[in-house]
Design a protein around this motif. Structure first.
Motif, PDB file in Angstrom:
ATOM      1  N   LEU A   1       5.205   5.764  -7.700  1.00 31.05           N
ATOM      2  CA  LEU A   1       4.549   5.887  -8.998  1.00 31.05           C
ATOM      3  C   LEU A   1       3.607   4.701  -9.189  1.00 31.05           C
ATOM      4  CD1 LEU A   1       7.569   6.993 -11.237  1.00 31.05           C
ATOM      5  CD2 LEU A   1       5.707   8.426 -10.393  1.00 31.05           C
ATOM      6  N   LEU A   2       2.337   5.005  -9.439  1.00 31.87           N
ATOM      7  CA  LEU A   2       1.333   3.965  -9.615  1.00 31.87           C
ATOM      8  C   LEU A   2       0.564   4.207 -10.906  1.00 31.87           C
ATOM      9  CD1 LEU A   2       1.131   4.914  -6.293  1.00 31.87           C
ATOM     10  CD2 LEU A   2       0.051   2.671  -6.314  1.00 31.87           C
ATOM     11  N   PRO A   3       0.020   3.136 -11.492  1.00 34.68           N
ATOM     12  CA  PRO A   3      -0.762   3.319 -12.721  1.00 34.68           C
ATOM     13  C   PRO A   3      -1.900   4.319 -12.524  1.00 34.68           C
ATOM     14  CG  PRO A   3      -0.307   0.996 -12.367  1.00 34.68           C
ATOM     15  CD  PRO A   3       0.144   1.704 -11.129  1.00 34.68           C
ATOM     16  N   TRP A   4      -1.953   5.323 -13.401  1.00 38.48           N
ATOM     17  CA  TRP A   4      -2.968   6.386 -13.325  1.00 38.48           C
ATOM     18  C   TRP A   4      -4.297   5.884 -13.866  1.00 38.48           C
ATOM     19  CZ3 TRP A   4      -5.973   8.658 -17.090  1.00 38.48           C
ATOM     20  CH2 TRP A   4      -6.605   9.875 -16.753  1.00 38.48           C
ATOM     21  N   ARG A   5      -5.370   6.342 -13.256  1.00 37.92           N
ATOM     22  CA  ARG A   5      -6.710   6.067 -13.763  1.00 37.92           C
ATOM     23  C   ARG A   5      -7.520   7.365 -13.724  1.00 37.92           C
ATOM     24  NH1 ARG A   5      -4.299   2.573 -15.471  1.00 37.92           N
ATOM     25  NH2 ARG A   5      -4.407   0.347 -15.011  1.00 37.92           N
ATOM     26  N   PRO A   6      -8.462   7.562 -14.643  1.00 37.01           N
ATOM     27  CA  PRO A   6      -9.233   8.810 -14.689  1.00 37.01           C
ATOM     28  C   PRO A   6      -9.940   9.134 -13.386  1.00 37.01           C
ATOM     29  CG  PRO A   6      -9.601   7.517 -16.683  1.00 37.01           C
ATOM     30  CD  PRO A   6      -8.817   6.646 -15.750  1.00 37.01           C
ATOM     31  N   VAL A   7     -10.286   8.118 -12.592  1.00 37.09           N
ATOM     32  CA  VAL A   7     -11.062   8.335 -11.385  1.00 37.09           C
ATOM     33  C   VAL A   7     -10.334   9.210 -10.368  1.00 37.09           C
ATOM     34  CG1 VAL A   7     -10.216   6.290 -10.159  1.00 37.09           C
ATOM     35  CG2 VAL A   7     -12.520   7.119  -9.713  1.00 37.09           C
TER      36      VAL A   7
ATOM     37  N   ARG B   1       0.837  -1.197   0.000  1.00 36.83           N
ATOM     38  CA  ARG B   1       0.000   0.000   0.000  1.00 36.83           C
ATOM     39  C   ARG B   1       0.876   1.253   0.000  1.00 36.83           C
ATOM     40  NH1 ARG B   1      -5.140   1.419   1.188  1.00 36.83           N
ATOM     41  NH2 ARG B   1      -5.634  -0.768   1.619  1.00 36.83           N
ATOM     42  N   ALA B   2       0.423   2.267  -0.738  1.00 32.56           N
ATOM     43  CA  ALA B   2       1.099   3.561  -0.767  1.00 32.56           C
ATOM     44  C   ALA B   2       0.086   4.646  -0.441  1.00 32.56           C
ATOM     45  CB  ALA B   2       1.726   3.827  -2.132  1.00 32.56           C
TER      46      ALA B   2
ATOM     47  N   ASP C   1       3.088  11.639  -3.206  1.00 29.18           N
ATOM     48  CA  ASP C   1       4.148  12.235  -2.379  1.00 29.18           C
ATOM     49  C   ASP C   1       3.741  12.114  -0.917  1.00 29.18           C
ATOM     50  OD1 ASP C   1       6.042  13.766  -1.125  1.00 29.18           O
ATOM     51  OD2 ASP C   1       5.701  15.569  -2.318  1.00 29.18           O
ATOM     52  N   ASP C   2       4.552  11.376  -0.107  1.00 29.06           N
ATOM     53  CA  ASP C   2       4.228  11.222   1.322  1.00 29.06           C
ATOM     54  C   ASP C   2       5.002  12.174   2.211  1.00 29.06           C
ATOM     55  OD1 ASP C   2       6.780  10.207   1.305  1.00 29.06           O
ATOM     56  OD2 ASP C   2       6.218   8.165   1.863  1.00 29.06           O
ATOM     57  N   GLY C   3       5.687  13.165   1.599  1.00 30.26           N
ATOM     58  CA  GLY C   3       6.442  14.147   2.372  1.00 30.26           C
ATOM     59  C   GLY C   3       7.907  13.829   2.481  1.00 30.26           C
ATOM     60  N   VAL C   4       8.265  12.571   2.321  1.00 29.27           N
ATOM     61  CA  VAL C   4       9.672  12.154   2.375  1.00 29.27           C
ATOM     62  C   VAL C   4      10.111  11.608   1.020  1.00 29.27           C
ATOM     63  CG1 VAL C   4      11.338  10.616   3.477  1.00 29.27           C
ATOM     64  CG2 VAL C   4       9.492  11.646   4.835  1.00 29.27           C
TER      65      VAL C   4
ATOM     66  N   VAL D   1      -3.297   0.444  -3.529  1.00 31.80           N
ATOM     67  CA  VAL D   1      -2.571  -0.819  -3.506  1.00 31.80           C
ATOM     68  C   VAL D   1      -2.345  -1.225  -4.956  1.00 31.80           C
ATOM     69  CG1 VAL D   1      -2.604  -3.242  -2.852  1.00 31.80           C
ATOM     70  CG2 VAL D   1      -3.557  -1.517  -1.307  1.00 31.80           C
ATOM     71  N   SER D   2      -1.094  -1.460  -5.320  1.00 31.12           N
ATOM     72  CA  SER D   2      -0.752  -1.797  -6.696  1.00 31.12           C
ATOM     73  C   SER D   2      -0.436  -3.281  -6.809  1.00 31.12           C
ATOM     74  CB  SER D   2       0.455  -0.973  -7.156  1.00 31.12           C
ATOM     75  OG  SER D   2       0.831  -1.331  -8.461  1.00 31.12           O
ATOM     76  N   ARG D   3      -1.016  -3.885  -7.833  1.00 31.37           N
ATOM     77  CA  ARG D   3      -0.713  -5.282  -8.155  1.00 31.37           C
ATOM     78  C   ARG D   3      -0.424  -5.353  -9.645  1.00 31.37           C
ATOM     79  NH1 ARG D   3      -1.627  -8.976  -4.283  1.00 31.37           N
ATOM     80  NH2 ARG D   3      -2.908  -8.371  -2.488  1.00 31.37           N
TER      81      ARG D   3
END
Length: 656
Positions: free
Chosen positions: A620-626, A593-594, A613-616, A638-640
């Protein structure tokens, strides 16, 4: 009602219509509306007498509209104005931005450059500021102004400004508007976006324009200005214009005159001795047009002076004109490349190819079209659903158009792999590995993305990560969902890169998927041949990268090729982002999880990715329009593989 009456000829019915039960009901209002609309469109009855219209009883511009019929001489310059009243709440939050972005698109100027919006006092209007001023508006007006002789106008911007100034006089208020001139069609025209608000602050109120002014008054003003600037049409210009209409395969002014003159679909061209030479000449042109319609199968000669028009002749001619416009657009898009041209009202099978042309089939309502050079060796014209974002479909990009409500292979696979109504990614992955699938993880990702789309629609239910409960009639419900969602073909962008750009790209490209699939569906002609050539070049590049090897005349691809290429490209992109932001890149493990703030998206050969960006550091995760509407907000995911499950705000599992 009807009553019987005995006569010498036997029993007959004599019809006596009763009075309407209600003169104020919705059905009678609709009927009156249809009659007034038809009368306004016809303009005159069979005897040539102008049909009067009831004066508007509300809205600005009533007086100017009432004078329209008395001011426009026969030799005035002709102008067509198409207008649309848009209720912004119904149109959607992004409709204004999308429309403004489209009218200022690339390729609309005289020299093929990007259009530039302008206003009453500026040549460089700020569309973002215009949109912000109108965010609280109830409605908006969108106009297309097309002067018949626009190419003769030296200053189309000046013409539009003068039109809007005279409209301000007619409407008795200042108007807030922007406009863009388009020179990319046979008829140069101007798009005008007019706010539906007048005044400022608390004193502001809705701009209500009289219907008659929308239908006739604006056209009167536009014609007046064109006539003043270019002079009245000469008799020669009028005659030449009508002569050109004789042979055209579209609805013309001559056809409208014939329709007005027809009684029970029969046109009487009997000459009267007292008619003037001009009228006799017009009758000659009408006779020539009828002969042309006869050759087209749209009219029948009864005798020397009487002709019967075919049923639906107006609709047939309009359809012919639209088809002619489509064919011209396709020829422009193909730029001399020889292809079989296919016009698809609704494709019956999937079409894959590159975008060679795009635009609006209906500029007023924002319905776009694509010209797709298909891998089947043919060029296809596809009408898109209303509101489709053309800016997200780049020229040269690779797309797939799927018919609406067609059963998808991915749905059949999910139903086949599921056991006891449950689909599990682990079981599907194991099944693909046993079948020696070249990239099982990517194949499972495709099915997960589809399941998440169906979950949002309530078709399936996610029980846990990688586990979904699916109905026994999944394929039927999925097809019904697709039919409700799409009013046209479903367009999926497979790659924003042209074929030649994909050959040596570091990333998982559409060409790589074709290599894995063995080039299935590629025809050895047209674009299909170009794709095959590009696949061979791509295979040579993969050999250089150590991701393929030659085995005789064939190529053996590395296992998990797409994942490897995607990871390599992400590593390069992450290094660049680290240098820009000063933050460290955190590569996610499968299923990790990110969380963080969605800062931006980046477009890569492997697809589009979102930066969290978590501040530190960042991931990079697959972008979706939502997620686009959550830019700058805290999100988690969560990326799979190439699939991702997004959690936005208080919602659970907004996924794709």
């Amino acid at each position: 009602m009807a009553s019987r009456k005995d006569t010498q000829d036997g029993e007959r019915f004599r019809v006596r219509p009763a009075a309407p039960r209600s003169r104020a009901g919705p059905r009678s209002q609709r009927f009156v509306s249809h009659v007034l609309k038809a009368a306004s469109k016809a303009g005159a009855n069979a005897s040539g007498v102008r049909i009067g219209r009831p004066a508007s009883i509300f809205g600005r511009g009533r007086v100017a509209a009432g004078m329209a019929d008395h001011r426009l001489p026969a030799n005035a310059r002709r102008v067509v104005i198409k207008s649309r009243f848009v209720v912004l709440k119904k149109a959607g939050a992004s409709s204004v931005a999308a429309h403004l972005r489209y009218i200022e698109r690339d390729g609309v100027t005289r020299d093929g450059q990007r259009g530039q919006a302008y206003g009453a006092a500026t040549d460089e209007a700020n569309l973002k500021a215009f949109e912000e001023r109108g965010r609280g508006d109830r409605h908006q007006f969108r106009l297309i102004v097309s002067v018949e002789d626009a190419e003769q106008l030296e200053d189309l911007r000046g013409y539009t400004r003068e039109l809007m100034r005279r409209m301000e006089v007619d409407l008795e208020t200042r108007l807030d508007w922007v406009a863009v001139d388009h020179w990319d069609t046979d008829n140069p025209h101007t798009h005008v976006v007019l706010r539906g608000k007048v005044g400022e602050g608390r004193a502001s109120r809705d701009l209500v324009i009289a219907p008659d002014y929308m239908a006739h008054g604006m056209r009167l003003r536009a014609s007046e200005i064109a006539t003043e600037w270019l002079g009245p049409r000469t008799e020669l210009e009028i005659r030449q214009g009508l002569q050109r209409e004789v042979e055209q395969e579209r609805l013309t002014n001559l056809d409208r005159a014939l329709l007005r003159q027809a009684a029970a679909d029969v046109v009487d061209l009997t000459q009267a001795p007292e008619k003037t030479a001009n009228l006799r000449q017009r009758q000659t042109l009408l006779r020539a047009r009828l002969q042309r319609l006869e050759a087209m199968g749209l009219a029948e000669r009864l005798d020397a002076n009487h002709w019967r028009l075919a049923p639906g002749v107006e609709r047939s001619l309009s359809a012919m004109g639209a088809r002619g416009d489509i064919l011209r657009a396709m020829h422009r898009a193909m730029k001399g490349d020889k292809r079989e041209l296919v016009i698809e009202a609704s494709p019956t099978m999937s079409i894959v190819g590159r975008i060679t042309g795009k635009g609006l089939a209906d500029e007023l309502h924002g319905r776009g079209y694509l010209v797709v050079d298909g891998v089947d060796g043919r060029a296809h014209y596809l009408k898109l659903p209303v509101g489709a974002d053309l800016s997200a479909l780049p020229m040269g990009g690779i797309v797939e158009a799927s018919p609406p409500a067609q059963e998808r292979a991915v749905d059949r696979n999910i139903a086949a792999v599921s056991r006891d109504g449950v689909y599990r990614t682990a079981e599907h992955l194991a099944h693909l590995e046993l079948a020696n699938d070249p990239d099982p993880r990517s194949a499972v990702d495709v099915h997960v993305r589809r399941l998440e789309a169906l979950r949002r629609a309530g078709v399936v239910e996610r029980v846990a990560d990688g586990v979904w409960k699916v109905p026994s009639d999944l394929t039927v419900k999925a097809r019904q969902h697709d039919a409700q969602k799409a009013a046209g073909p479903t367009i999926e962008l497979h790659s924003h890169l042209r074929i030649d750009q994909q050959v040596r790209a570091i990333g998982a490209t559409w060409l790589d998927r074709q290599l894995i699939d063995g080039g299935r569906g590629l025809v050895a002609q047209g674009f299909g041949t170009q794709v095959r050539d590009a696949m061979r070049s791509r295979a040579e590049f993969l050999i250089e990268q150590g991701l393929a090897e030659r085995r005789g005349r064939r190529f053996a691809l590395a296992r998990d090729l797409l994942s490897t290429l995607r990871d390599r490209e992400l590593a390069v992109a992450a290094k660049s982002l680290q240098d820009q932001t000063g933050r460290s890149y955190r590569r996610l493990k499968d299923g990790e999880r990110a969380s963080g703030t969605y800062r931006r998206s980046i477009q890569l050969a492997s697809g589009r990715f979102a930066m969290l960006d978590d501040g530190v550091g960042f991931a990079l995760l697959p972008w979706r329009p939502v997620i686009e509407q959550h830019l700058g907000q805290q999100v988690s995911a969560v990326s799979r593989g190439q699939s991702v499950t997004w959690q936005l705000g208080r919602q659970r599992g907004i996924s794709a």
